[in-house]
Design a protein around this motif. Structure first.
Motif, short mmCIF file in Angstrom:
data_model
loop_
_atom_site.label_atom_id
_atom_site.label_comp_id
_atom_site.label_asym_id
_atom_site.label_seq_id
_atom_site.Cartn_x
_atom_site.Cartn_y
_atom_site.Cartn_z
N VAL A 1 0.97 -1.36 0.10
CA VAL A 1 0.08 0.25 0.14
C VAL A 1 0.41 1.15 -0.23
CG1 VAL A 1 -2.01 0.97 1.04
CG2 VAL A 1 -2.17 -1.63 1.37
N ALA B 1 -3.80 4.73 4.15
CA ALA B 1 -3.03 3.54 4.39
C ALA B 1 -2.61 3.05 5.73
CB ALA B 1 -1.92 4.24 4.29
N HIS C 1 -3.83 -0.82 7.08
CA HIS C 1 -2.76 -1.09 7.95
C HIS C 1 -3.21 -2.35 9.02
CE1 HIS C 1 1.39 -2.70 9.61
NE2 HIS C 1 0.70 -1.59 10.71
N ILE D 1 3.22 -1.47 4.31
CA ILE D 1 2.79 0.23 4.01
C ILE D 1 3.96 1.17 3.90
CG2 ILE D 1 1.41 2.04 4.96
CD1 ILE D 1 -0.34 -0.71 4.48
N ILE E 1 5.52 -0.07 9.75
CA ILE E 1 5.45 1.15 8.52
C ILE E 1 6.25 1.88 8.14
CG2 ILE E 1 4.22 3.08 8.25
CD1 ILE E 1 1.99 2.60 9.73
#
Length: 359
Positions: free
Chosen positions: A4, A15, A19, A27, A43
Motif C-alpha cells: 500500500v 494507508a 494497515h 505499508i 510501516i
C-alpha cells in the motif's frame, strides 16, 4: 503479498487505516508525513519521488494498492508493463477513499477481486471496467481457476472472451471437474448454452466454445477448438507403488505411458497416492515435485480398510498392506470402480481413478 503506497496527507491516513485491516500488506508512505510511530507499527517510510521506488515495488509485490491519482499511476507504470500473466495487480484509491479502481491485471493478476476487498474495507465504491465482470458473465481466462483448472490453447482466450461479452453463441461442454463454477445469482446468459457432448455442440455450430475435460480429444472432436478453449480440471487420481530405489525416470515414464494409453491428459492429474513407507522414496518425490502434484500417503491400516479386487499376500509381507496402488487410488478418489484397477510395469505398479466429488 501486497504493498500500500501513499504520498499525500489524506492518503497516509487511508494507508494507516488499511494497515489495521490488511495486516499482511506492507505499508509505504512518504517521510514528509511521518507520525513517529512507523517503526513500532512496521510501516515503511520513503523519501523523494515515488516514481523512483515504484519499479522495485512493481517487481516485488503480487499487487500494488496506490493512493495516488489515476493519471499519475498510468504514467508511472506504463514503462514497467510486460505481460498480463506476470504484471502485478494494480489498484488505485482516490484521496478521499470514495472509489477503489481496478487498473491493471484485473483477472489473472487478481486486481478486480482485490478492488472489491479493499472497497469493502473502506466502505468505498469498487470501480471495475472488465466487460465480463460488468456484464456478469464468464471470464474466459479465469474459468475454473479457483478449482485449479488450467487452459491449454492460450491463443484462443481473447477471441473466445470477445464472443462471450459480445453475446455470441458460446457452447460449454463439461465432461469432468467441479460443477459449481457459475457463482452469480442471475441465470447463465442466454448466449451461453451447455451441451452434453462435443459432438452435440459441433452440430449446434457455436461461435465459440469452452470445453472442460481430462480426455485427449479425438481427431473428429478437435474441430471444436478452432474457436474454443480447452480446460483441464484436476480429476485424475493415481495410486502408485514401486520397488525401493526405483528411478524418477521409470516412475514418470510409467505414468505418462499409462495416461497416454487411457487417452488422459497429464495436466489433469490431481494427486499421486501411495503407502507411508514411501515418504522418503526419492523417485516418487522427484516426480511429484516436477509436476507440482500432491503426494498423499496412507498407513497400511488405512489401505487395508478399503476393499480391493486383487489383494496380495506378497505385498502384505513387505508392507503390511494387501495392496498399495489400488486401495490408495480408491481411498483418495472415493470411487470403488477404477478406470485402471492395477497395472504392473517393471518396478512400478499403477492404478487410476477419476475424482468426482469435492474435497
Amino acid at each position: 503479498m501486497y504493498a500500500v503506497v501513499a504520498i499525500t496527507k489524506h492518503g497516509v491516513e487511508i494507508a494507516r487505516k488499511l494497515h489495521e485491516k490488511l495486516p499482511d500488506a506492507h505499508i509505504y508512505y512518504t517521510d514528509k508525513f511521518s507520525k513517529g510511530d512507523e517503526e513500532q507499527k512496521g510501516i515503511r517510510l520513503f523519501s523523494g519521488n515515488v516514481r523512483v521506488h515504484l519499479a522495485t515495488w512493481f517487481a516485488t509485490y503480487r499487487g500494488l494498492i496506490l493512493i495516488i491519482s489515476l493519471g499519475a499511476v498510468v504514467r508511472m507504470i506504463a514503462p514497467l508493463l510486460k505481460d498480463k500473466k506476470t504484471d502485478p495487480a494494480v489498484v488505485v484509491i482516490d484521496d478521499k477513499a470514495e472509489h477503489v479502481i481496478s487498473v491493471l491485471s484485473g483477472h489473472l493478476g487478481g486486481a478486480n477481486e482485490l478492488t472489491r476487498q479493499v472497497a469493502a474495507l473502506l466502505h468505498a465504491r469498487p470501480v471495475i471496467t472488465t466487460a465480463s465482470d460488468v456484464q456478469q458473465t464468464i471470464a474466459v481466462d479465469l474459468f475454473g481457476r479457483s478449482f485449479g483448472w488450467v487452459w491449454e490453447n492460450e491463443e484462443n482466450l481473447t477471441p473466445v472472451s470477445a464472443a462471450v461479452v459480445n453475446e455470441q453463441h458460446v457452447a460449454i461442454v463439461q465432461e469432468s471437474g467441479e460443477r459449481h463454477w457459475w457463482t452469480y445469482d442471475a441465470p447463465l446468459p442466454a448466449n451461453i448454452r451447455t451441451y452434453g457432448s462435443i459432438a452435440e455442440a459441433l452440430k449446434a455450430r457455436p461461435d465459440a466454445a469452452l470445453v472442460v475435460t481430462h480426455r485427449l480429444l479425438e481427431k473428429e472432436e478437435q474441430a471444436i477448438l478452432q474457436h474454443g478453449v480447452l480446460y483441464r480440471p484436476k480429476v485424475i487420481v493415481i495410486g502408485i507403488g514401486c520397488n525401493r530405489g526405483t528411478s524418477a525416470q521409470e516412475i514418470e515414464q510409467v505414468i505418462c505411458d499409462t495416461l497416454q494409453q487411457l487417452r488422459f491428459s497429464l495436466k489433469s492429474v490431481k494427486a499421486l497416492c501411495t503407502i507411508d513407507l514411501k515418504k522418503d522414496e526419492e523417485g516418487l518425490l522427484a516426480v511429484a515435485n516436477k509436476y507440482g502434484w500432491p503426494l498423499i500417503f496412507y498407513t497400511p491400516e488405512q489401505l487395508n480398510a478399503v476393499p480391493i479386487d486383487e489383494p496380495s499376500e506378497t505385498v502384505f509381507r513387505y508392507t503390511g498392506a494387501y495392496g498399495v496402488s489400488e486401495p490408495a487410488a480408491k481411498r483418495y478418489s472415493g470411487q470403488q470402480q477404477l478406470v485402471l484397477t492395477k497395472k504392473k510395469s517393471g518396478n512400478v505398479t499403477i492404478s487410476v481413478a477419476l475424482w468426482e466429488g469435492e474435497r
